[in-house]
Structures are given as structure tokens and as C-alpha cells.
Enzyme design. Structure first.
Site, PDB file in Angstrom:
ATOM      1  N   GLU A   1       7.951   5.560  42.691  1.00  0.00           N
ATOM      2  CA  GLU A   1       8.110   6.739  43.553  1.00  0.00           C
ATOM      3  C   GLU A   1       7.105   7.840  43.247  1.00  0.00           C
ATOM      4  O   GLU A   1       6.599   8.503  44.156  1.00  0.00           O
ATOM      5  CB  GLU A   1       9.539   7.279  43.428  1.00  0.00           C
ATOM      6  CG  GLU A   1      10.599   6.402  44.070  1.00  0.00           C
ATOM      7  CD  GLU A   1      10.993   5.210  43.223  1.00  0.00           C
ATOM      8  OE1 GLU A   1      11.754   4.354  43.720  1.00  0.00           O
ATOM      9  OE2 GLU A   1      10.549   5.126  42.051  1.00  0.00           O
TER      10      GLU A   1
ATOM     11  N   ARG B   1      12.537  10.757  40.435  1.00  0.00           N
ATOM     12  CA  ARG B   1      11.488  10.305  39.525  1.00  0.00           C
ATOM     13  C   ARG B   1      10.120  10.824  39.931  1.00  0.00           C
ATOM     14  O   ARG B   1       9.140  10.613  39.215  1.00  0.00           O
ATOM     15  CB  ARG B   1      11.487   8.772  39.479  1.00  0.00           C
ATOM     16  CG  ARG B   1      12.768   8.219  38.901  1.00  0.00           C
ATOM     17  CD  ARG B   1      12.744   6.716  38.764  1.00  0.00           C
ATOM     18  NE  ARG B   1      12.836   6.024  40.038  1.00  0.00           N
ATOM     19  CZ  ARG B   1      13.270   4.781  40.172  1.00  0.00           C
ATOM     20  NH1 ARG B   1      13.627   4.101  39.118  1.00  0.00           N
ATOM     21  NH2 ARG B   1      13.339   4.206  41.352  1.00  0.00           N
TER      22      ARG B   1
ATOM     23  N   LYS C   1      15.784 -16.005  43.809  1.00  0.00           N
ATOM     24  CA  LYS C   1      16.812 -15.041  44.215  1.00  0.00           C
ATOM     25  C   LYS C   1      17.790 -15.738  45.158  1.00  0.00           C
ATOM     26  O   LYS C   1      17.386 -16.373  46.118  1.00  0.00           O
ATOM     27  CB  LYS C   1      16.167 -13.837  44.897  1.00  0.00           C
ATOM     28  CG  LYS C   1      17.128 -12.689  45.165  1.00  0.00           C
ATOM     29  CD  LYS C   1      16.384 -11.441  45.630  1.00  0.00           C
ATOM     30  CE  LYS C   1      17.344 -10.285  45.850  1.00  0.00           C
ATOM     31  NZ  LYS C   1      16.681  -9.033  46.228  1.00  0.00           N
TER      32      LYS C   1
END
Length: 628
Positions: free
Chosen positions: A371, A399, A284
């Protein structure tokens, strides 16, 4: 910004232009693309580090596939800036995330090269499988999903269906050991082990070559080393226990920054029948040193100086945000209440819960991008006597709706759902605005819903929740500045369902909830003294239960205005209107909120003006009551 003259990149106006290049030119194209992203994002901030890590993969995919006829489905557009630039949007990229500019994430309405909406994680495999079957398997469909997004339940549901359905899907795991914060959980350990297995093989081969050069390795010994290496790799990787066991052919892990090798690998596997998974290891922030060494900070760093890597802080960066108030207050409460635990879904830093994790790591659980699991896990903790503060962004909590109803509310469990980024959030646009939480949650029996106007109120509501958490609570608060500098007030209880009068008035009542109250106060200051005398302002504090004492009082007012940073249809204003109608109110009711449409991207101030929720819009609404 004066744009650099990139000799290769300037020739790329569509993905077909990439395929006209020689393979040997691709490393240079990657270098120019990465440099362009770094320069563009330095002045027009966005999601930097993820896109830098996916540069070679992006170039290789467009080189190998016949896009946009072949489809690339991105999982979360954080990694897709290179894709945008290479598919005809380079000259408009300076408008990315700006009002009326390019969308923050790939969006089909913007380009044929964008196959699906991808603001939330973990939906790519399911969508891509549908696209592949919907096109009758006539074209290539590739998925690019990060290791963090693979932790989401929908990704596993999609994988399960891929394994049992006739398809030719190409799934690419972009494994950088990060989502926004560091990736967590069992899948992360699997991916690490796969990389470890490859590293062991390289070590084994080096040992084998050394022994052979020195004449100390006969065929038998070499065979034993190879068998030991393969056995250890199998034990370490477990690849046959997941991907291979699901009949999804696994390839990798490979270096995700070797673009020429990626082209060879993707060319070999793309035409294979049946589902296949290519595992790439990437970094990253690759290619920009500050971002490589600060993945979380440089996920979305704001403006920065390219040469020095110094982030350029605005004056607002020094102001306390709601998430800062939440994080510090949670630590303070947890120090005195041993029942409190913290739960978040891959947002330790974003929610402010990192403070509690640093102070008491054994009482904080980052469950990854999951979640629904975060909520049900919290319910299990609460069932056994813990007091979970479960912090999730409002848009992502969508969600977990069934989990909130089925696993928390039916059992009336003391879970405190802390909904960060409620209301308008700004440049991330339609996928990230927290517009729907009040509408979705106020109908759930037994739910307490609080909305603090500022940082002091947030502290008091958190204290009250842990004092009276005999059932589910929601505390929803905005992104950004908490509305006050002196937010470190004493922790004291607020009576549940009790609002407060901020300003007395005669015949016009403004009922606000949350930080919209600050805009109401500004609007009232713009009225003349005579006009202002007629307007009362009530900060209702709670959407459920409503303060019926205040509502009874305003039954005698001629005009009532409700204001909320969320959907008008079914939200706070609707709740007030229902009560007033049931109690025979005969005056006028004006509900201010977000109309029945998705709000796009722009700054918070721009979007509040567009949706009529800024102080000036409130002022003009009130002025109408004084017009003869």
C-alpha cells in the site's frame, strides 16, 4: 449441520495429539481435515481456498515442532483454519467469525497456539524474528508467509534484518501464485523461475535416464547435460541473487501437498543454526475442485452446496455494492479523461477496479500487497500529469500513512485515494474495520475528504474529484450495498465542501456523513409527526472542508447531533465541535460514533447495534430530546 465422524480428526484436541500419530497416518488426517474445512465453511462462510491449500503444511508443522512451546507465526490468517481446528477449537469452529465466537484470524488472546495477530499481510517475518530473539533462541520459530504477502515492503525489511541478525528462524514460503487475486511483480517471477528450474531438472534427469537405457549416453555427454541443466537452472531461478545472496539458506521448491515428505524436510532443517527458507509450491483450494479452479472467487465464497459446488447467493448479492458503483464509474470517467489511471494493492476484484483492468489494462496497475508503494507510485504518476485513482481498503491504507503525507500531500499532488471498506466491515473484525481514516487524514493540510451517502453520491464525488483534483482527495465509502437501486445517475459536479439539507427542522440538527445518513433517515421516520417536525437532517458530504454555511445555520439550534461510522475521538464530530466552539455555540452537542475501543467481529447489523450506530439507537438518542 450434522458433523461427519472423522476417526482420526476426532482424536485431535491439541497439537500434541498430532505427534502421537504414525507418520503414515498423516495423509488420512489431512484428508479428514480438508473435508471438515469444506463442510464447515459451506454453512459458516469464511476464507476457504487459502486454508485448503495449507492443510499438509499445517499438519507437518505441528507434527515436527513442539507447539505451542515452539512457535508458528502465520502471515494473514486466511490460511490458518486447519491450524485452529487442530489446536483445540474444532468444536467451536462453527462460531468462527460470528459475534462472540472464534476470531476470524489467529489471535493470542484466543489460544496459546496463536503466536501473533495476523489480519494484515507481511508482518510475520518481523514479528517472528522478535519472538525468536525474545526467547533467546531457545525454541523453534517458524513463519508461514504466502507469495502474495512476500510482496509487502515490511516482509523485505524483515528479511533484511533476519540476514544480519543472529537467529534460527525457519521461513516457509507458501507459494500458490495467488494472494486474493493472482500474485504480481518481480518476486512472483522469481518464485515461478525457481519452480521452473526444478521442472527443468526433472526433465533433464528423465532425458538422462532415457539415453542411458538406450546406450547412447557416455559419461562425458551426461556430464555436459548436467552442467547445462545446472547452468540453466541458475539463470532461471536467480536464487543466489536473493535468498542465498542474503545468507539465508534456501531449500526447495518442494511439493507442499506431500505431507510425509514435508515432515522429512522440516525435520532435517529445523535444527540447523541460522536462518533458513523452505519454498513450497501449493495449490490454492487444493482438494476441492471448485476452489482449485476459481481461486479468487473461492477465496471467500460465502455459503455453498458441498456436493455440487454451487454458491448459494443471498438476496443481498443481487444489490449493487459501493465497489460495483466505483468500478463502473471509474471506467466511464476514464473513457472520457485520458489522464485517469487506476492503482490498487492486490485488490483488483475486491475494489471493483477489475472492470477498468478488463476494459483498459494498460491504464491499471496492481502493485501487489504494497500500500505504501501504491500511494507513492501514484504520487509519481501525478507529478507527471496523470490523474491516479488509488483504491485501497481503509484498514490497509493505515500502512501508507507516511506516504500520504510525505509523498502526496506536501507536494499537493492530484491523487484520488478511494478508501473502500470504511467504517464497520463485519465478520473480519478488529483488523479490518475502517475506523481510523477520518481521524488520521483530516489533520493533513490541503486534503479534501468526501464521504458519499449512497451510490449516486459516490458517482458525483468521483466526477467532481477528477474535475477539481488540484490536490489530494479522499473518497471513503462502506462495504456492501450502496443504498440505492437507481445509482446510475448523470455525472454531475458537487460543489466542494457543500453539504445538503435532507430534511428541515426547528431546533434539533442531525449532521451525518456517509451511509450513516441512511440510518438517520430511517430513525427520523420512526418519530411522531410532531417530534419529526423539530428535527433537521443535513448530509454534510465533506469532512474537509466542512460546509460552514450549514454550520452557521445550526448555530441557532438548541441541540446538534453528529453521526459518523468511525472513531468519535478526533473524527467528523470532533471537527464540527471545534468549529462550533470557535464560533461560540451555546447549545448541546452529541457526538455519535465508535468509542475508544477495538470493535470485534460480527455481522454489520449486529456491530452497528452494539456501537450505537443503527437506526434504532439513533432514534432513542433523538427521543431523549423530547423527554420532559
Amino acid at each position: 449441520m450434522v458433523r461427519k465422524d472423522y476417526p482420526l480428526l476426532r482424536t485431535i484436541n491439541s497439537s500434541s495429539d498430532i505427534r502421537r500419530l504414525d507418520k503414515a497416518q498423516l495423509p488420512q488426517l489431512c484428508k479428514e481435515l480438508r473435508d471438515d474445512i469444506v463442510c464447515e465453511c459451506s454453512e459458516n462462510p469464511g476464507h476457504l481456498a487459502s486454508s485448503l491449500g495449507a492443510v499438509e503444511l499445517t499438519v507437518a508443522l505441528h507434527y515436527v515442532l513442539d507447539t505451542p512451546t515452539d512457535k508458528i507465526v502465520w502471515d494473514v490468517g486466511h490460511q490458518a483454519y486447519g491450524h485452529k481446528i487442530l489446536t483445540g477449537r474444532r468444536d467451536l469452529f462453527y462460531t468462527n467469525r460470528k459475534l462472540n465466537g472464534l476470531h476470524p484470524f489467529p489471535t493470542p488472546s484466543e489460544s496459546d497456539d496463536d503466536s501473533f495477530v495476523c489480519g494484515h499481510a507481511s508482518n510475520s517475518i518481523s514479528a517472528a524474528l522478535g519472538i525468536d530473539i525474545g526467547m533467546d533462541l531457545q525454541h523453534h520459530v517458524a513463519v508461514v508467509i504466502g507469495d502474495g504477502a512476500m510482496s509487502g515492503g515490511l516482509a523485505f525489511e524483515g528479511m533484511n534484518n533476519v540476514a544480519g541478525t543472529d537467529n534460527n528462524l525457519l521461513i516457509i514460503i507458501n507459494d500458490n501464485d495467488m494472494s486474493i487475486d493472482k500474485s504480481v511483480g518481480g518476486l512472483r517471477r522469481l518464485l515461478v523461475s525457481l519452480n521452473t528450474g526444478k521442472s527443468y531438472n526433472r526433465f533433464r534427469d528423465r532425458v538422462s535416464r532415457w539415453l542411458r537405457r538406450h546406450g547412447k549416453l557416455n559419461v562425458s555427454r551426461r556430464g555436459r547435460i548436467i552442467r547445462m541443466g545446472n547452468a540453466l537452472k541458475g539463470l532461471l531461478s536467480g536464487q543466489q541473487n536473493l535468498f542465498g545472496g542474503m545468507n539465508i539458506r534456501y531449500f526447495g521448491p518442494f511439493d507442499g501437498h506431500d505431507v510425509e515428505s514435508l515432515v522429512d524436510i522440516l525435520s532435517r532443517v529445523k535444527d540447523m543454526k541460522g536462518p533458513k527458507l523452505v519454498h513450497l509450491h501449493t495449490i490454492k483450494g487444493k482438494g476441492y475442485e471448485p476452489a482449485e479452479h476459481g481461486g479468487s472467487v473461492w477465496h471467500a465464497p460465502g455459503c455453498y452446496d458441498v456436493e455440487s459446488g454451487k454458491r448459494l447467493m443471498s438476496s443481498n448479492n443481487n444489490k449493487a455494492r459501493f465497489q460495483d458503483v466505483f468500478g463502473e464509474t471509474l471506467v466511464e470517467l476514464a473513457e472520457h479523461n485520458p489522464r485517469i489511471v487506476g492503482i490498487t494493492a492486490a485488490m483488483l476484484s475486491g475494489t471493483g477496479m477489475l472492470r477498468m483492468y478488463d476494459a483498459m489494462p494498460d491504464r491499471v496497475y496492481d502493485v501487489g500487497i504494497a500500500e505504501g508503494h501504491a500511494v507513492t507510485f501514484s504520487a509519481g504518476l501525478a507529478k507527471e500529469g496523470k490523474l491516479p485513482f488509488c483504491a485501497i481498503y481503509s484498514a490497509f491504507s493505515q500502512r501508507a500513512y507516511d506516504n500520504i503525507i510525505h509523498d502526496v500531500s506536501i507536494l499537493h499532488l492530484p491523487v484520488v485515494l478511494c478508501m473502500d471498506r470504511a467504517g464497520i466491515v463485519g465478520e473480519d473484525g478488529a483488523t479490518h474495520h475502517g475506523m481510523f481514516d477520518l481521524v488520521a487524514l483530516r489533520c493533513i493540510p490541503g486534503m479534501t475528504i468526501a464521504a458519499p451517502m449512497d451510490g449516486r453520491e459516490l458517482r458525483k464525488m468521483m466526477f467532481t474529484a477528477q474535475q477539481h483534483a488540484n490536490g489530494p482527495w479522499v473518497i471513503r465509502y462502506s462495504r456492501g450495498y450502496c443504498g440505492c437501486e437507481d445509482w446510475r445517475c448523470a455525472l454531475e459536479e458537487i460543489k466542494v465542501g457543500k453539504g445538503r439539507c435532507l430534511k428541515e427542522g426547528e431546533d434539533i440538527a442531525v449532521l451525518s456523513v456517509g451511509p450513516t445518513g441512511l440510518d438517520v433517515s430511517t430513525a427520523l421516520s420512526m418519530l411522531s409527526e410532531g417530534e419529526s417536525r423539530r428535527v433537521a437532517h443535513f448530509d454534510m458530504r465533506f469532512v474537509k472542508p466542512l460546509d460552514t454555511a450549514i454550520l452557521t445555520k445550526v448555530l441557532g439550534f438548541r441541540h446538534i447531533v453528529t453521526i459518523e461510522d468511525g472513531c468519535r475521538a478526533g473524527g467528523f464530530g470532533s471537527a464540527v465541535t471545534e468549529w462550533l466552539t470557535d464560533n461560540k455555540y451555546h447549545g448541546t452537542i452529541t457526538r455519535m460514533g465508535i468509542d475508544d475501543h477495538f470493535v470485534q467481529h460480527g455481522t454489520v447489523s449486529q456491530l452497528k447495534e452494539i456501537t450505537g450506530l443503527d437506526a434504532n439507537s439513533i432514534y432513542h438518542q433523538l427521543k431523549q430530546f423530547f423527554t420532559p
